[in-house]
Write a protein that holds these residues in place. Structure first.
Motif, PDB file in Angstrom:
ATOM      1  N   ALA A 249       0.767  -1.203  -0.034  1.00  0.00           N
ATOM      2  CA  ALA A 249      -0.166  -0.034   0.048  1.00  0.00           C
ATOM      3  C   ALA A 249       0.847   1.344   0.110  1.00  0.00           C
ATOM      4  O   ALA A 249       1.938   1.337   0.668  1.00  0.00           O
ATOM      5  CB  ALA A 249      -0.825  -0.115   1.175  1.00  0.00           C
ATOM      6  N   ARG A 292     -11.983   4.811  -6.150  1.00  0.00           N
ATOM      7  CA  ARG A 292     -11.314   3.808  -5.905  1.00  0.00           C
ATOM      8  C   ARG A 292     -11.876   2.576  -6.873  1.00  0.00           C
ATOM      9  O   ARG A 292     -13.111   2.453  -7.146  1.00  0.00           O
ATOM     10  CB  ARG A 292     -11.740   3.356  -4.344  1.00  0.00           C
ATOM     11  CG  ARG A 292     -11.081   1.851  -3.795  1.00  0.00           C
ATOM     12  CD  ARG A 292     -11.665   1.602  -2.650  1.00  0.00           C
ATOM     13  NE  ARG A 292     -11.573   2.714  -1.569  1.00  0.00           N
ATOM     14  CZ  ARG A 292     -10.321   2.739  -0.765  1.00  0.00           C
ATOM     15  NH1 ARG A 292      -9.432   1.707  -1.014  1.00  0.00           N
ATOM     16  NH2 ARG A 292     -10.200   3.587   0.168  1.00  0.00           N
ATOM     17  N   THR A 310      -3.881   0.929  -2.512  1.00  0.00           N
ATOM     18  CA  THR A 310      -4.471   1.037  -1.068  1.00  0.00           C
ATOM     19  C   THR A 310      -4.334  -0.284  -0.338  1.00  0.00           C
ATOM     20  O   THR A 310      -4.496  -0.136   0.992  1.00  0.00           O
ATOM     21  CB  THR A 310      -6.050   1.535  -0.950  1.00  0.00           C
ATOM     22  OG1 THR A 310      -6.845   0.674  -2.016  1.00  0.00           O
ATOM     23  CG2 THR A 310      -6.040   2.855  -1.774  1.00  0.00           C
TER      24      THR A 310
END
Length: 730
Positions: A249, A292, A310
């Motif tokens: 991430a 996202r 992420t």
């Protein structure tokens, strides 16, 4: 929400159990674990070889549990990967196939020899004696080699003080051979080697079919697997190819056109994404920068696209979903617990009945031979194979059906509750609606046609990030008309905007009150009462008012059809929302819900209290953080595709395709699955109960008992397979 998720003071780890042979093994390990201090509950799921344990942190640690399990002859490890589980099942299949081949190859000669004796086809008693010994010789490899797993499992369950089916099978096979050798020694040719062979071979066939069904059920998780391909990542000032497992991430990765997204992340720039593998949508979606994107999608742009990661491998949304599905698979529903209880007392009862039958037969004057044969028949016919398989195989089949329909069942035990649902409560925004506004109605100044209006509206809202402006842009056809591109824009946040065009003309778009303050003569609102709850946006030019648009959050495509199907199926359906009364009433009328079933302006606490007042069991479908309390209050809950992280974590199932049609599909699957569970449980229990009663009071040849027991087990397995292989109801 399961109790274990509500109780943070207890750990609930998940492990893999190696060396199980049948459901009796699962019950033996389960019993041993639940007796340990500090362990509150334990559940061993035989079809997936998973162990779920709940208790104090130190008590449920692997280092504490593994030695206890090892003393029973099994091995407890960290949860195995899905690929490893497939490999384990393949090894089990090969293991069973080899023993089955040995059993069939030698057993057929035993059966042939026994048949020649039974039909009197041999010319003399001395030849019959020789053939009987040959029958025993060919039975020896079957009993010793092919039957070894049964003896091993029987001994382990005895050590755990939970004798099960394998104890009965072992005693039945060894008893049949022992009785036969004794009869041969006395000169009799009425031997039962064929009984031992049939018992072992038919049970091996059942185990092999069962293993293949388990393999098929496990493949439901494969839909959530992603390839371990290399990915282009920014490292030390350059783009380098790294294994996906090495990307963490915070790193930035580059997606090539047509590349599969293998990590969760946030886009640095807009682009077209194909989400079909996750959502089932036939058309790609346009994602803006900052949105996202989840692993499993595919990038369809023409140029490379950069994304900030992420969640790395193992922490992706799909990874969490797979893990949660396996966690809940290890927990048992009410029918499985009932089946386990029945199987647990059936084996000791059968042993006691076998002993009573032996003593009773001797007391009424039967000889040792007849008494032993009757006792042997009781052992064989009582094998609770079918009872142990009745529920878990049906549950696995139902899970596979749900996955095929785009429904990820995080709590497979919820299938049993879903089949008995009385009330279905639905959230509004984001669940029954798309979460984005659309034009419901529009009014325009006389003399202006729709094409001209769309042309002007495109210019007025071009470049605006306001959700209502974006909805108007979609209605007008977007901003692809270069002649309409404004050269100056004055923004009035929360109120409106003034757009100056290249020809020095201007347009104003905004709220009614803002345009009124701009000295625009605002006409009266539309008389249609259904528009009272809609959001109003007005458009004006130098000549004054031009048009009024009424926008509302549109229902998802299948909302009306799904609600009508739920109502037609006899469910009590309610919509519970925190939105305004007008918006809730309009949507209820649009999708076919009566006004008394639409509850508006409810706080999260009020929604939960209202849900508790509905006839139970209850199902709640919601997508927001404010719905998590209602999800906990409901007996079972479902999160739609666009649900928040909090809602997904609290839901028993998640829809992987847009809309709420999956709710109807899942309820249908649950009904079919529970019907198969009940059929399996009823017939297997009825068989064992009646068969035990019959063999106690009358003589039944052990071979007939073997065939009856095998047919019962195979019928349960095939009934579950029928559910797995049938076409899902739409």
């Amino acid at each position: 929400m399961p109790e274990d998720e509500k109780t943070s003071s207890h750990n609930t780890p998940l492990y893999t159990l190696h060396g199980m042979w049948c459901t009796s093994c699962a019950l033996a390990v389960e019993g041993a674990l639940t007796r340990l201090p500090g362990v509150i509950d334990a559940s061993v799921h035989y079809p997936t070889a998973t162990v779920w344990v709940k208790g104090e942190r130190n008590a449920v640690d692997l280092t504490e549990l593994a030695p206890v399990v090892k003393r029973l002859g099994y091995r407890l490890t960290e949860l195995e990967a899905v690929d490893d589980a497939h490999e384990r099942l393949e090894q089990e299949s090969r293991y069973l196939t080899l023993r089955l081949l040995v059993g069939a190859a030698f057993g057929m000669w035993t059966m042939l020899a026994s048949l020649l004796i039974y039909v009197g086809a041999l010319p003399s008693a001395s030849i019959e004696q020789v053939v009987a010994w040959i029958s025993g010789a060919f039975a020896l490899p079957v009993v010793v080699y092919s039957g070894l797993p049964f003896y091993r499992a029987g001994w382990r369950t005895l050590l755990a003080k939970r004798p099960g089916m394998d104890v009965l099978v072992s005693l039945g096979a060894i008893g049949a051979v022992s009785v036969s050798i004794g009869l041969l020694w006395r000169g009799s040719v009425e031997v039962y080697f064929d009984t031992a062979v049939m018992l072992i071979v038919l049970l091996l066939i059942g185990r092999l079919v069962e293993t293949l069904c388990r393999h098929r059920g496990l493949k439901a998780l494969d839909a959530l697997a992603l390839p371990d391909a290399a990915i282009s990542a920014w490292q030390k000032g350059d783009w380098v190819l790294l294994p996906v497992n090495d990307v963490v991430a915070g790193m930035r990765v580059k997606l090539a056109p047509g590349e599969l997204v293998t990590l969760d992340g946030i886009l640095d720039a807009p682009g077209w994404i194909d989400t079909a593998s996750l959502t089932g949508e036939s058309l790609p979606r346009y994602f803006n920068a900052g949105q996202r994107v989840y692993a499993g999608c595919r990038y369809l742009g023409a140029t490379p696209l950069v994304m900030q990661v992420t969640a790395g491998a193992g922490k992706r949304r799909l990874d969490r979903l797979r893990h949660e599905m396996r966690r809940y698979q290890a927990q048992k529903g009410e029918l499985q617990k009932l089946a386990d209880r029945f199987a647990a007392w059936l084996s000791p009862l059968a042993l006691a009945l076998s002993l009573v039958t032996l003593i009773g037969a001797l007391l009424v004057g039967l000889g040792w031979e007849d008494a032993l044969v009757r006792s042997l028949s009781v052992l064989v016919v009582a094998c609770p194979c079918a009872v142990g398989l009745a529920v878990p195989l049906a549950s696995l089949a139902g899970n596979g059906q749900a996955m095929q329909q785009g429904i990820a069942l995080r709590d497979p035990a919820a299938l049993e509750i879903l089949a008995r649902i009385h009330s279905v409560a639905l959230d509004k925004t984001g669940t029954l609606t798309t979460g984005s506004h659309g034009v419901l109605h529009w009014q325009v100044r006389d003399g202006i046609d729709k094409h001209t209006l769309q042309h002007k509206l495109t210019s007025a809202v071009a470049g605006s990030e306001h959700p209502l402006a974006q909805a108007l842009a979609r209605w007008s056809g977007g901003d692809n008309n270069q002649r309409s591109k404004p050269y100056k824009v004055d923004e009035f946040p929360g109120e409106g905007r003034r757009v100056w065009l290249t020809n020095r003309q201007y347009l104003m778009v905004g709220s009614v009150r803002w345009l009124a303050r701009q000295q625009v003569d605002v006409p009266s609102q539309a008389a249609d009462g259904t528009l009272a709850s809609a959001s109003q946006v007005m458009l004006a030019d130098e000549s004054g008012w031009l048009a009024t648009f009424y926008l509302t959050d549109q229902p998802v495509d299948d909302a009306e059809q799904s609600v009508k199907r739920l109502l037609a199926s006899g469910y009590l359906v309610a919509m519970i929302s925190g939105d305004r009364q007008g918006a809730v009433s309009w949507l209820g009328k649009r999708i076919g819900l009566p006004s008394e079933a639409c509850y508006a302006q409810r706080s999260p606490e009020a929604k939960a209290r209202l849900l508790c007042g509905l006839p139970s069991p209850t199902l709640f479908v919601g997508d927001g953080v404010n719905d998590t309390l209602s999800m906990a209050a409901a007996d079972v809950s479902i999160a739609p595709l666009s649900a928040s992280e909090a809602a997904r974590e609290g839901a028993s199932a998640q829809l992987m395709s847009p809309g709420v049609g999956g709710v109807v599909k899942l309820l249908n699957i649950a009904k079919r699955t529970r019907r198969v569970m009940e059929q399996n449980l009823f017939f297997s229990a009825l068989y064992n109960t009646l068969a035990l009663g019959v063999v106690v009071v009358m003589a039944i040849p052990p071979l007939i008992a073997v065939l009856a027991m095998a047919i019962s087990s195979l019928s349960v397995t095939l009934n579950a397979a029928r559910l797995a292989w049938s076409e899902p109801e739409q």
